[in-house]
Design an enzyme around this catalytic site. Structure first.
Site, PDB file in Angstrom:
ATOM      1  N   LYS A  80       0.859  -1.186   0.000  1.00 32.59           N
ATOM      2  CA  LYS A  80       0.000   0.000   0.000  1.00 32.59           C
ATOM      3  C   LYS A  80       0.890   1.229   0.000  1.00 32.59           C
ATOM      4  CE  LYS A  80      -4.576   0.671   0.307  1.00 32.59           C
ATOM      5  NZ  LYS A  80      -5.620  -0.158  -0.321  1.00 32.59           N
ATOM      6  N   GLY A 182     -25.144   3.060  -2.843  1.00 28.95           N
ATOM      7  CA  GLY A 182     -24.206   3.710  -3.756  1.00 28.95           C
ATOM      8  C   GLY A 182     -23.993   2.878  -5.007  1.00 28.95           C
ATOM      9  N   VAL A 184     -21.850   0.445  -5.873  1.00 32.14           N
ATOM     10  CA  VAL A 184     -21.742  -1.002  -5.693  1.00 32.14           C
ATOM     11  C   VAL A 184     -23.076  -1.583  -5.248  1.00 32.14           C
ATOM     12  CG1 VAL A 184     -20.659  -2.848  -4.342  1.00 32.14           C
ATOM     13  CG2 VAL A 184     -19.263  -0.957  -5.210  1.00 32.14           C
ATOM     14  N   ALA A 185     -23.679  -0.972  -4.240  1.00 30.67           N
ATOM     15  CA  ALA A 185     -24.909  -1.518  -3.663  1.00 30.67           C
ATOM     16  C   ALA A 185     -26.075  -1.479  -4.638  1.00 30.67           C
ATOM     17  CB  ALA A 185     -25.268  -0.774  -2.384  1.00 30.67           C
ATOM     18  N   TYR A 186     -26.128  -0.454  -5.493  1.00 33.91           N
ATOM     19  CA  TYR A 186     -27.214  -0.387  -6.469  1.00 33.91           C
ATOM     20  C   TYR A 186     -27.143  -1.589  -7.407  1.00 33.91           C
ATOM     21  CZ  TYR A 186     -30.199   1.046 -10.314  1.00 33.91           C
ATOM     22  OH  TYR A 186     -31.179   1.064 -11.282  1.00 33.91           O
TER      23      TYR A 186
END
Length: 366
Positions: A80, A182, A184-186
């Site tokens: 990272k 959002g 992803v969730a949609y």
């Protein structure tokens, strides 16, 4: 912070401190483990209060990527980067070009990607200096928006968790409470609706909620009501730390499976839901679709191949559940064990290979 002591405790390999006076670049590249392959992990830009805070975040996030990539079955290690600065006002072309040169200097040990505070445009600038970057513009061979792929992986993982809880992986007729609607969730809601699930949704964005109501016949509830609704599956797809002392007593679901990161506020909350008999799909395993997708860019992106790999999130969640039952531990610990066992197998395999090579060379020298 005692950096070497921390790195020794959690077996980190490398940290690179990067600065470029002209552009204002102050970056920390952290490579945790490359047993499985080059370290892959995004670049985060944030207004850290102290340099120690930035270093600590880089270390924590890099180790997390080792586990995420290993559990996802990728031949990649974990790393990272954090850049210290305000992503709204401190960015410039020279900064990301300079950063790209530092990545190039690692000669493929570390591959970066987009993260909090960075964009596709930033990755394009890095790409001008090094090929060791993913998530660039589609014109450069990128996979594009990762949200639909992440959503599909969550959907697959949810089905695996449902199989354990209900004896079938069919979501038809299941009531699923989705926290956050959002990008992803949609898309997740779309998959669930198409399979015949009933949806309950909430979000601080009222327009997003209304869209889910209109498109999927979802029932809307207030933000704080989502924990206590009668449902079969609770899908956290917004904030982290939402499984905590306040919310656990309210949850009626038999499955918790969603896209949000760091869902457990503390590890003891993972112990609590395990004792309640709730099947929890660990976040970094179920939401790995995005990293699986960008990892495919390293082979010349092929969407069909990437989606086939994302489908295996079903098997990964099933493996986590199997380890949980085998070792009588909560699934959040089982996920770590899945990753650790894979890394250890590769480490032993490499060690044996080196021993064999030395044996052959020794015999030749006689």
């Amino acid at each position: 912070m005692e950096i070497f002591k921390y790195m020794e405790t959690y077996d980190y390999e490398q940290m690179v401190i990067c600065q470029d006076k002209q552009s204002g670049l102050k970056a920390i590249i952290c490579i945790h483990d490359t047993t499985l392959g080059p370290a892959l992990g995004g670049t985060r830009m944030w207004t850290y209060e102290t340099e120690d805070a930035a270093i600590e975040d880089a270390l924590r996030l890099a180790r997390g990527m080792t586990y995420k990539n290993a559990a996802a079955g990728l031949n990649l290690g974990g790393g990272k980067t954090v850049i210290i600065g305000d992503p709204k006002k401190d960015k410039n072309e020279e900064m990301f070009r300079a950063f790209g040169r530092y990545i190039q200097g690692l000669n493929g040990r570390y591959i970066t990607a987009e993260d909090v505070g960075t964009t596709v445009e930033d990755m394009d600038l890095i790409y001008q200096e090094t090929p060791f970057v993913t998530g660039v513009s589609p014109a450069f061979g990128s996979s594009g928006n990762p949200s639909p792929v992440t959503a599909y992986g969550v959907y697959r993982g949810m089905k695996a968790a449902a199989m354990e809880a209900f004896g079938t992986d069919s979501l038809e007729g299941k009531v699923i409470a989705v926290q956050g609607v959002g990008h992803v969730a949609y898309t997740l809601c779309k998959h669930l609706h198409e399979e015949g699930a009933s949806l309950i949704v909430t979000d601080i964005n009222k327009e997003a909620v209304q869209r889910a109501v209109e498109d999927f016949g979802a029932k809307a509830v207030e933000i704080d009501e989502i924990y206590s609704v009668d449902c079969d599956i609770f899908a956290p797809c917004a904030l982290g730390a939402i499984i905590n002392d306040d919310t656990i007593p309210q949850i009626k679901a038999k499955v918790i499976a969603g896209a949000a990161n760091n869902q457990l506020k503390e590890t003891r909350h993972g112990d609590a839901i395990h004792e309640m008999g709730i099947v929890y799909a660990p976040d970094y395993v179920i939401n790995a679709g995005g990293v699986i997708n960008v990892a495919d860019e390293l082979n010349g992106y092929n969407r069909d191949r990437a989606m086939k790999k994302v489908e295996t999130i079903y098997d990964n969640i099933a493996s986590v559940i199997e380890i949980s039952k085998r070792d009588n531990i909560p699934t959040y610990l089982a996920a770590d064990r899945l990753a650790e066992e894979r890394i250890e197998r590769m480490r032993k395999s490499r060690s044996q290979f080196l021993l064999n090579e030395r044996h052959i060379l020794s015999n030749r020298s006689r």
